[in-house]
Scaffold this active site. Structure first.
Site, PDB file in Angstrom:
ATOM      1  N   ASP A  94       0.862  -1.183   0.000  1.00  0.00           N
ATOM      2  CA  ASP A  94       0.000   0.000   0.000  1.00  0.00           C
ATOM      3  C   ASP A  94       0.897   1.231   0.000  1.00  0.00           C
ATOM      4  OD1 ASP A  94      -2.067   1.751   0.141  1.00  0.00           O
ATOM      5  OD2 ASP A  94      -2.863   1.050   2.052  1.00  0.00           O
ATOM      6  N   ALA A  95       1.227   1.700  -1.198  1.00  0.00           N
ATOM      7  CA  ALA A  95       2.174   2.810  -1.353  1.00  0.00           C
ATOM      8  C   ALA A  95       1.567   4.012  -2.060  1.00  0.00           C
ATOM      9  CB  ALA A  95       3.415   2.333  -2.119  1.00  0.00           C
ATOM     10  N   LYS A  96       0.450   3.798  -2.754  1.00  0.00           N
ATOM     11  CA  LYS A  96      -0.268   4.873  -3.463  1.00  0.00           C
ATOM     12  C   LYS A  96       0.673   5.694  -4.334  1.00  0.00           C
ATOM     13  CE  LYS A  96      -3.934   5.050  -0.005  1.00  0.00           C
ATOM     14  NZ  LYS A  96      -3.411   3.991   0.899  1.00  0.00           N
ATOM     15  N   ARG A  97       1.442   5.006  -5.146  1.00  0.00           N
ATOM     16  CA  ARG A  97       2.407   5.664  -6.023  1.00  0.00           C
ATOM     17  C   ARG A  97       1.691   6.341  -7.187  1.00  0.00           C
ATOM     18  NH1 ARG A  97       6.012   6.092  -2.287  1.00  0.00           N
ATOM     19  NH2 ARG A  97       7.461   4.356  -2.015  1.00  0.00           N
ATOM     20  N   THR A 121      -0.728  -0.327  -4.657  1.00  0.00           N
ATOM     21  CA  THR A 121      -1.758   0.692  -4.861  1.00  0.00           C
ATOM     22  C   THR A 121      -1.158   1.874  -5.608  1.00  0.00           C
ATOM     23  OG1 THR A 121      -1.318   1.594  -2.649  1.00  0.00           O
ATOM     24  CG2 THR A 121      -3.123   0.009  -2.856  1.00  0.00           C
TER      25      THR A 121
END
Length: 279
Positions: A94-97, A121
């Site tokens: 879960d890094a939302k790059r 993510t």
């Protein structure tokens, strides 16, 4: 030949008999007091994985809890431990790059090569070229922020674009143009079951990652009614705090919380399948 991500997702759910995704968010302020040693995040994650192996279809470490402490090595070790104890389970970083060009490619290598994650993510705000590097490997996945569970989601995600809210346009574009390998998922928050139902109707074969159960108040019955696909799957239901800090982070309580969520989900899945057969 390597299995595709879609095949690996189905295998993870079948092996565990579960749609549960356990979030590995080891908030230092909440760690159990009985943990010993210098690698406390890793020690806590081992406890969680030991307690939930065979129950969880996936694990989702939130990278901020590790990078904020300079503890990326403990994240690497935690993912390696998941591979040993729960080899069929998926690992979602879960890094939302979200970036473009060679920067996006570097972020993809970070997720898939450095950490060995199965999925990451991704924020699709910058468009196709910011997402493509995460979808280039058929055995790995990008999980796009679509209709998120936070209260501020409506600030932009609900804005109308040619008659449809922006989150619907994101899903539409991604599913129709970016999902060449069938390795795309959408983040759809449990706190918005009506929106989830609209997305499921429009995209019957795209799986959803569903945060917001438990601490954020998502209703399990509502999201299963809204989001299950024709096979009674199509969801990974993510819970972090309600599982990992159950009983103050005690192993038995963690296992009980995860098992209760799996049982509740599967009972409702079975009820819906019986209803569909009798209709």
């Amino acid at each position: 030949m390597r299995m595709t991500f879609a095949e690996r997702l189905a295998q993870a759910q079948q092996t565990s008999g579960s749609l549960v995704c356990v979030g590995l968010d080891p908030d230092p302020a909440k760690l159990p007091k009985d943990l010993a040693g210098t690698e406390l995040l890793y020690a806590f994650n081992r406890r969680i994985v030991d307690a939930t192996a065979g129950i969880a279809a996936a694990y989702k470490p939130q990278i901020a809890f590790y990078s904020a402490l300079g503890a990326e090595d403990q994240l690497v070790a935690s993912i390696r431990y998941i591979r040993e104890r729960a080899p069929a389970a998926l690992v979602i970083l879960d890094a939302k790059r979200g970036d473009i060009g060679n920067t996006a490619e570097a972020y993809a290598r970070e997720a898939f090569d450095r950490y060995g994650a199965d999925a990451v993510t991704v924020n699709p705000y910058m468009g196709e070229d910011s997402v493509r590097p995460f979808l280039a490997r058929p055995d790995r996945a990008a999980i796009l922020l679509c209709r998120t569970s936070n209260p501020g989601a409506e600030d932009f995600q609900d804005l109308l674009v040619d008659g449809l809210p922006l989150y619907r346009r994101v899903a539409e574009r991604a599913a129709a143009h970016w999902n060449t390998h069938g390795n795309l998922m959408l983040v759809v928050g449990a706190t918005y079951p009506r929106e989830m139902a609209d997305l499921r109707m429009a995209h019957p074969d795209v799986p959803f990652l569903v945060p917001g159960i438990g601490a954020q108040g998502g209703d399990l019955d509502a999201i299963l009614a809204a989001g299950l696909d024709a096979r009674g799957a199509g969801l990974l239901i993510s819970s972090s705090r309600n599982i990992i800090f159950a009983g103050g982070g005690e192993a038995g309580a963690i296992r009980e919380a995860a098992a209760e969520l799996r049982t509740a989900i599967n009972r409702r899945r079975a009820d819906r399948q019986r209803s569909a057969r009798s209709a």
